[in-house]
Write an enzyme that holds these catalytic residues in place. Structure first.
Site, PDB file in Angstrom:
ATOM      1  N   ASN A  45     -31.693  -6.692   8.947  1.00  0.00           N
ATOM      2  CA  ASN A  45     -32.940  -6.655   8.184  1.00  0.00           C
ATOM      3  C   ASN A  45     -33.991  -7.528   8.877  1.00  0.00           C
ATOM      4  O   ASN A  45     -33.676  -8.557   9.465  1.00  0.00           O
ATOM      5  CB  ASN A  45     -32.735  -7.042   6.707  1.00  0.00           C
ATOM      6  CG  ASN A  45     -31.962  -8.317   6.483  1.00  0.00           C
ATOM      7  OD1 ASN A  45     -31.168  -8.726   7.318  1.00  0.00           O
ATOM      8  ND2 ASN A  45     -32.173  -8.956   5.344  1.00  0.00           N
ATOM      9  N   GLU A  47     -37.558  -9.099   7.876  1.00  0.00           N
ATOM     10  CA  GLU A  47     -38.511  -9.322   6.777  1.00  0.00           C
ATOM     11  C   GLU A  47     -39.897  -9.671   7.304  1.00  0.00           C
ATOM     12  O   GLU A  47     -40.088  -9.903   8.499  1.00  0.00           O
ATOM     13  CB  GLU A  47     -37.956 -10.421   5.858  1.00  0.00           C
ATOM     14  CG  GLU A  47     -36.657  -9.979   5.202  1.00  0.00           C
ATOM     15  CD  GLU A  47     -36.123 -10.959   4.176  1.00  0.00           C
ATOM     16  OE1 GLU A  47     -36.568 -12.126   4.140  1.00  0.00           O
ATOM     17  OE2 GLU A  47     -35.231 -10.538   3.404  1.00  0.00           O
ATOM     18  N   CYS A  56     -34.994  -2.790   6.114  1.00  0.00           N
ATOM     19  CA  CYS A  56     -33.562  -3.024   5.913  1.00  0.00           C
ATOM     20  C   CYS A  56     -32.776  -2.787   7.206  1.00  0.00           C
ATOM     21  O   CYS A  56     -33.235  -2.075   8.109  1.00  0.00           O
ATOM     22  CB  CYS A  56     -33.015  -2.078   4.845  1.00  0.00           C
ATOM     23  SG  CYS A  56     -33.653  -2.392   3.195  1.00  0.00           S
ATOM     24  N   GLU A  58     -30.163  -0.956   7.688  1.00  0.00           N
ATOM     25  CA  GLU A  58     -29.799   0.447   7.896  1.00  0.00           C
ATOM     26  C   GLU A  58     -30.919   1.202   8.605  1.00  0.00           C
ATOM     27  O   GLU A  58     -30.683   1.956   9.552  1.00  0.00           O
ATOM     28  CB  GLU A  58     -29.527   1.145   6.546  1.00  0.00           C
ATOM     29  CG  GLU A  58     -28.359   0.576   5.756  1.00  0.00           C
ATOM     30  CD  GLU A  58     -28.743  -0.561   4.812  1.00  0.00           C
ATOM     31  OE1 GLU A  58     -29.621  -1.372   5.174  1.00  0.00           O
ATOM     32  OE2 GLU A  58     -28.165  -0.626   3.717  1.00  0.00           O
ATOM     33  N   CYS A  90     -30.049   0.384  -0.320  1.00  0.00           N
ATOM     34  CA  CYS A  90     -31.112   0.516  -1.330  1.00  0.00           C
ATOM     35  C   CYS A  90     -31.531   1.990  -1.419  1.00  0.00           C
ATOM     36  O   CYS A  90     -31.164   2.818  -0.579  1.00  0.00           O
ATOM     37  CB  CYS A  90     -32.304  -0.376  -0.976  1.00  0.00           C
ATOM     38  SG  CYS A  90     -33.354   0.274   0.336  1.00  0.00           S
ATOM     39  N   CYS A  93     -33.254   3.431   1.688  1.00  0.00           N
ATOM     40  CA  CYS A  93     -32.313   3.676   2.792  1.00  0.00           C
ATOM     41  C   CYS A  93     -31.438   4.888   2.519  1.00  0.00           C
ATOM     42  O   CYS A  93     -31.082   5.626   3.432  1.00  0.00           O
ATOM     43  CB  CYS A  93     -31.457   2.443   3.067  1.00  0.00           C
ATOM     44  SG  CYS A  93     -32.392   1.145   3.897  1.00  0.00           S
TER      45      CYS A  93
HETATM   46  N1  THU Z   1     -31.363  -5.280   2.523  1.00  0.00           N
HETATM   47  C1  THU Z   1     -30.872  -4.560   3.582  1.00  0.00           C
HETATM   48  O1  THU Z   1     -31.221  -4.807   4.739  1.00  0.00           O
HETATM   49  N2  THU Z   1     -29.999  -3.570   3.319  1.00  0.00           N
HETATM   50  C2  THU Z   1     -29.455  -3.309   2.093  1.00  0.00           C
HETATM   51  O2  THU Z   1     -28.599  -2.447   1.993  1.00  0.00           O
HETATM   52  C3  THU Z   1     -29.914  -4.066   0.919  1.00  0.00           C
HETATM   53  C4  THU Z   1     -31.036  -5.001   1.147  1.00  0.00           C
HETATM   54  C5  THU Z   1     -32.265  -6.397   2.818  1.00  0.00           C
HETATM   55  C6  THU Z   1     -33.692  -6.226   2.418  1.00  0.00           C
HETATM   56  C7  THU Z   1     -34.134  -7.668   2.308  1.00  0.00           C
HETATM   57  O3  THU Z   1     -34.473  -8.152   3.601  1.00  0.00           O
HETATM   58  C8  THU Z   1     -32.895  -8.400   1.840  1.00  0.00           C
HETATM   59  O4  THU Z   1     -31.814  -7.548   2.128  1.00  0.00           O
HETATM   60  C9  THU Z   1     -32.899  -8.754   0.366  1.00  0.00           C
HETATM   61  O5  THU Z   1     -33.192  -7.659  -0.405  1.00  0.00           O
END
Ligand code: THU
Length: 143
Positions: A45, A47, A56, A58, A90, A93
């Site tokens: 991920n 941010e 994310c 994925e 999520c 994704c």
């Molecule tokens: N996140 C992912 O990268 N993948 C997931 O399957 C769930 C959430 C990340 C998004 C954000 O950077 C952090 O997790 C918290 O939500």
């Protein structure tokens, strides 16, 4: 996929998690995907201070694969630091994965390497996908 290949994909997703850029949530996620020809792509991920722009793990991995010309995604493993819960993609994704196949295996894992596997259609029940655009439509009047 045989058990060794699954374990290896999970291990690679855990390695990818180490690269997570998540100063806001401090919630690290890693992803590793394998294509039909055996190529592996990873993602974490990423941010952003403007929270909504965060990407994310994925989607990072999928964008890397597609932009390198690899469209036939077979399976994907996801890792996080949650001790007692499997990390699950999520909604955004799920749709993003579904674009590249209804039968992609998604290994949702815990740090101890245990996992739950569900396919892209199981995670996005009755999902809207590319084949829907090819289905017969009524003619458009006016506009
Ligand atoms: N996140 C992912 O990268 N993948 C997931 O399957 C769930 C959430 C990340 C998004 C954000 O950077 C952090 O997790 C918290 O939500």
């Amino acid at each position: 996929m045989d058990q060794d290949k699954i374990n290896e994909l999970i291990r690679v997703s855990q390695e990818a998690k180490e690269k997570a850029y998540c100063p806001y949530s401090k919630f690290r996620v890693g992803c590793a995907l394998i294509t039909e020809d055996g190529s592996v792509f990873t993602g974490c991920n990423v941010e952003n201070v403007s929270y909504g722009l965060s990407i994310c793990a994925e989607r990072t991995a999928i964008v890397k694969a597609i932009s390198e010309g690899h469209h036939n995604i077979k399976a994907l493993a996801i890792s996080s630091d949650m001790k007692n819960q499997f990390i699950t993609p999520c909604g955004m994704c799920r749709q993003f994965i579904f674009e590249f196949g209804k039968h992609i295996s998604i290994y949702q894992t815990k740090p101890d390497m245990s996992y739950e596997m569900e396919t892209s259609s199981q995670l996005l029940w009755k999902g809207f996908g590319p084949s829907d655009l090819a289905s017969e439509r009524i003619s458009q009047n006016g506009s």
